[in-house]
Design a protein around this motif. Structure first.
Motif, mmCIF file in Angstrom:
data_model
loop_
_atom_site.group_PDB
_atom_site.id
_atom_site.type_symbol
_atom_site.label_atom_id
_atom_site.label_comp_id
_atom_site.label_asym_id
_atom_site.label_seq_id
_atom_site.Cartn_x
_atom_site.Cartn_y
_atom_site.Cartn_z
ATOM 1 N N MET A 138 -73.261 -32.961 17.613
ATOM 2 C CA MET A 138 -72.962 -33.165 19.029
ATOM 3 C C MET A 138 -71.470 -33.416 19.239
ATOM 4 O O MET A 138 -70.852 -32.863 20.157
ATOM 5 N N ILE A 139 -70.903 -34.261 18.387
ATOM 6 C CA ILE A 139 -69.473 -34.577 18.502
ATOM 7 C C ILE A 139 -68.630 -33.329 18.284
ATOM 8 O O ILE A 139 -67.634 -33.096 18.990
ATOM 9 N N GLY A 140 -69.026 -32.501 17.325
ATOM 10 C CA GLY A 140 -68.298 -31.254 17.072
ATOM 11 C C GLY A 140 -68.316 -30.328 18.280
ATOM 12 O O GLY A 140 -67.287 -29.743 18.652
ATOM 13 N N VAL A 141 -69.482 -30.210 18.911
ATOM 14 C CA VAL A 141 -69.602 -29.366 20.095
ATOM 15 C C VAL A 141 -68.790 -29.948 21.264
ATOM 16 O O VAL A 141 -68.165 -29.213 22.034
ATOM 17 N N LEU A 142 -68.791 -31.269 21.392
ATOM 18 C CA LEU A 142 -68.009 -31.913 22.462
ATOM 19 C C LEU A 142 -66.516 -31.680 22.276
ATOM 20 O O LEU A 142 -65.775 -31.474 23.252
ATOM 21 N N LEU A 143 -66.056 -31.710 21.041
ATOM 22 C CA LEU A 143 -64.647 -31.406 20.782
ATOM 23 C C LEU A 143 -64.335 -29.953 21.143
ATOM 24 O O LEU A 143 -63.277 -29.651 21.713
ATOM 25 N N TYR A 144 -65.279 -29.060 20.835
ATOM 26 C CA TYR A 144 -65.112 -27.648 21.193
ATOM 27 C C TYR A 144 -65.097 -27.469 22.706
ATOM 28 O O TYR A 144 -64.402 -26.590 23.228
ATOM 29 N N SER A 145 -65.843 -28.312 23.420
ATOM 30 C CA SER A 145 -65.893 -28.201 24.886
ATOM 31 C C SER A 145 -64.667 -28.815 25.557
ATOM 32 O O SER A 145 -64.454 -28.596 26.752
ATOM 33 N N SER A 146 -63.879 -29.583 24.814
ATOM 34 C CA SER A 146 -62.761 -30.309 25.421
ATOM 35 C C SER A 146 -61.395 -29.725 25.087
ATOM 36 O O SER A 146 -60.574 -29.497 25.987
ATOM 37 N N LEU A 147 -61.134 -29.488 23.805
ATOM 38 C CA LEU A 147 -59.773 -29.113 23.397
ATOM 39 C C LEU A 147 -59.337 -27.746 23.937
ATOM 40 O O LEU A 147 -58.249 -27.644 24.522
ATOM 41 N N PRO A 148 -60.145 -26.668 23.780
ATOM 42 C CA PRO A 148 -59.718 -25.398 24.388
ATOM 43 C C PRO A 148 -59.623 -25.476 25.907
ATOM 44 O O PRO A 148 -58.772 -24.824 26.516
ATOM 45 N N ALA A 149 -60.496 -26.283 26.533
ATOM 46 C CA ALA A 149 -60.450 -26.436 27.991
ATOM 47 C C ALA A 149 -59.123 -27.046 28.424
ATOM 48 O O ALA A 149 -58.545 -26.643 29.444
ATOM 49 N N MET A 150 -58.637 -28.027 27.670
ATOM 50 C CA MET A 150 -57.340 -28.631 27.989
ATOM 51 C C MET A 150 -56.236 -27.588 27.934
ATOM 52 O O MET A 150 -55.371 -27.535 28.819
ATOM 53 N N TRP A 151 -56.264 -26.749 26.926
ATOM 54 C CA TRP A 151 -55.248 -25.699 26.791
ATOM 55 C C TRP A 151 -55.301 -24.746 27.975
ATOM 56 O O TRP A 151 -54.256 -24.385 28.546
ATOM 57 N N LEU A 152 -56.519 -24.342 28.364
ATOM 58 C CA LEU A 152 -56.664 -23.444 29.506
ATOM 59 C C LEU A 152 -56.148 -24.100 30.788
ATOM 60 O O LEU A 152 -55.508 -23.453 31.621
ATOM 61 N N GLY A 153 -56.433 -25.398 30.955
ATOM 62 C CA GLY A 153 -55.966 -26.116 32.132
ATOM 63 C C GLY A 153 -54.455 -26.137 32.231
ATOM 64 O O GLY A 153 -53.894 -25.902 33.307
ATOM 65 N N TYR A 154 -53.792 -26.405 31.126
ATOM 66 C CA TYR A 154 -52.327 -26.446 31.126
ATOM 67 C C TYR A 154 -51.730 -25.056 31.381
ATOM 68 O O TYR A 154 -50.654 -24.943 31.975
ATOM 69 N N ARG A 155 -52.417 -24.003 30.941
ATOM 70 C CA ARG A 155 -51.929 -22.655 31.184
ATOM 71 C C ARG A 155 -52.091 -22.248 32.650
ATOM 72 O O ARG A 155 -51.250 -21.516 33.203
ATOM 73 N N LYS A 156 -53.160 -22.705 33.285
ATOM 74 C CA LYS A 156 -53.442 -22.303 34.664
ATOM 75 C C LYS A 156 -52.622 -23.071 35.700
ATOM 76 O O LYS A 156 -52.325 -22.542 36.775
ATOM 77 N N LEU A 157 -52.285 -24.308 35.392
ATOM 78 C CA LEU A 157 -51.672 -25.181 36.390
ATOM 79 C C LEU A 157 -50.392 -24.607 36.995
ATOM 80 O O LEU A 157 -50.254 -24.558 38.225
ATOM 81 N N PRO A 158 -49.412 -24.155 36.195
ATOM 82 C CA PRO A 158 -48.199 -23.591 36.817
ATOM 83 C C PRO A 158 -48.480 -22.315 37.602
ATOM 84 O O PRO A 158 -47.815 -22.050 38.606
ATOM 85 N N LEU A 159 -49.468 -21.526 37.171
ATOM 86 C CA LEU A 159 -49.821 -20.315 37.908
ATOM 87 C C LEU A 159 -50.400 -20.669 39.271
ATOM 88 O O LEU A 159 -50.084 -20.031 40.280
#
Length: 327
Positions: A138-159
């Motif tokens: 569960m913890i592994g899946v939660l990390l997968y659900s969080s870390l790439p999402a953070m990267w996507l968020g930072y990429r989208k924000l300036p756009l």
């Protein structure tokens, strides 16, 4: 005078729009994989269930953006003489309402689990002959659900800021802060593993409260926009200085004695009216003025100029002496 045509971003922003579209497709595929994996491992954990539903809801902004992308720049017609710009506002409203309602449900559901003292059980499975606690998966899946999402968020924000797109902005903010959901759920699972049964339900309450808060904030913003509120900035919700700049610009024209301005948001662009008291001794040039305003900034899509005898007090006015903004 330019005719009312479909809206197109300036050339320098077309590339940013294509990047945003690509990122939303990546987001949609990624979130579907997250939802599937979380469903497979969530078991009876209330925190995992809440995080799973939140991730499922997180697909709505991406879907809304991609659907609106296909229609926002259609040409005006007799049924929709103002065009289709507000489709982004409608998508923003429906997504916000769904988030608010689901947040309310999750908060009630997780609170009831805490009140009833429902004790979750996290079992084990055998992998290659070794017993593995499901909590680690569960913890592994939660990390997968969080870390790439953070990267996507930072990429989208300036756009999102450059494109003045509310759906993209709220999506980026939510994903940038997605680590909080994952961290809360991980603490809940570890708490259960240490014997604190209430940690799981408490984590679910924290997550659902965060969903409800975001839903309420976005819903309020969406409703105010549809009520033709004064245009505001995406990040801090303060009044957009562009309106003041236009008022200052209009008051620099030698044939204008006094002018008042108002604009409203239609998706990414502004529609507005300018009330002008002209100098009696000067020749008016509304045609040139209208074209100058529409070329002043890409957000100004359509503006109406009218001659009046007095300026209503709810309009934005400015003294003579304006500033110029580069497109």
């Amino acid at each position: 005078m330019k005719n009312l045509t479909s809206f197109e971003y300036p050339d320098q922003l077309q590339k940013e729009l294509r990047k945003a579209k690509k990122l939303e497709w990546i987001t949609l595929v990624y979130l579907i994989s997250v939802v599937v994996l979380m469903y497979l491992v969530m078991g009876s954990s209330q925190a995992m269930k809440t995080a799973w539903l939140e991730d499922a809801l997180s697909t709505l902004p991406a879907i809304s953006f991609l659907i609106a992308y296909r229609f926002y720049n259609k040409k005006p017609n007799k049924d929709f003489p103002y065009g289709y710009h507000r489709i982004y506002g409608i998508a923003f409203l429906t997504g916000s309402l769904a988030l608010f309602l689901m947040g309310s449900y999750l908060l009630i559901d997780s609170s009831m689990a805490l009140i009833k003292a429902e004790k979750p059980s996290i079992g084990s499975i055998f992998i290659l002959g070794h017993q593995v606690w499901m909590g680690w998966m569960m913890i592994g899946v939660l990390l997968y659900s969080s870390l790439p999402a953070m990267w996507l968020g930072y990429r989208k924000l300036p756009l999102a800021k450059k494109l003045h797109n509310k759906i993209l902005f709220t999506d980026a903010q939510a994903q940038k802060a997605d680590w909080t959901t994952g961290f809360a759920a991980i603490l809940g699972i570890l708490g259960v593993g240490l014997g604190f049964w209430w940690a799981d339900a408490l984590a679910a309450v924290i997550i659902s409260f965060s969903v409800l808060k975001d839903g309420f904030s976005n819903l309020k913003d969406a409703v105010l926009e549809l009520m033709d509120r004064h245009p505001v900035t995406l990040e801090d919700k303060t009044k957009d200085d562009l309106v003041n700049e236009v008022a200052q610009l209009v008051n620099t024209w030698d044939w204008v004695e006094k002018a008042g301005v108002r604009f409203r948001e239609h998706g990414m662009v502004y529609f507005g009216e300018i009330y002008i008291i002209p100098h009696q001794s000067k020749k008016t040039d509304f045609e040139k003025a209208r074209n100058q305003l529409k070329n002043y900034h890409w957000k100004i899509h359509e503006v109406t100029l009218m001659e009046v005898r007095e300026i209503p007090d709810y309009l934005v006015t400015a003294p003579n002496g304006g500033s110029r903004r580069n497109n």
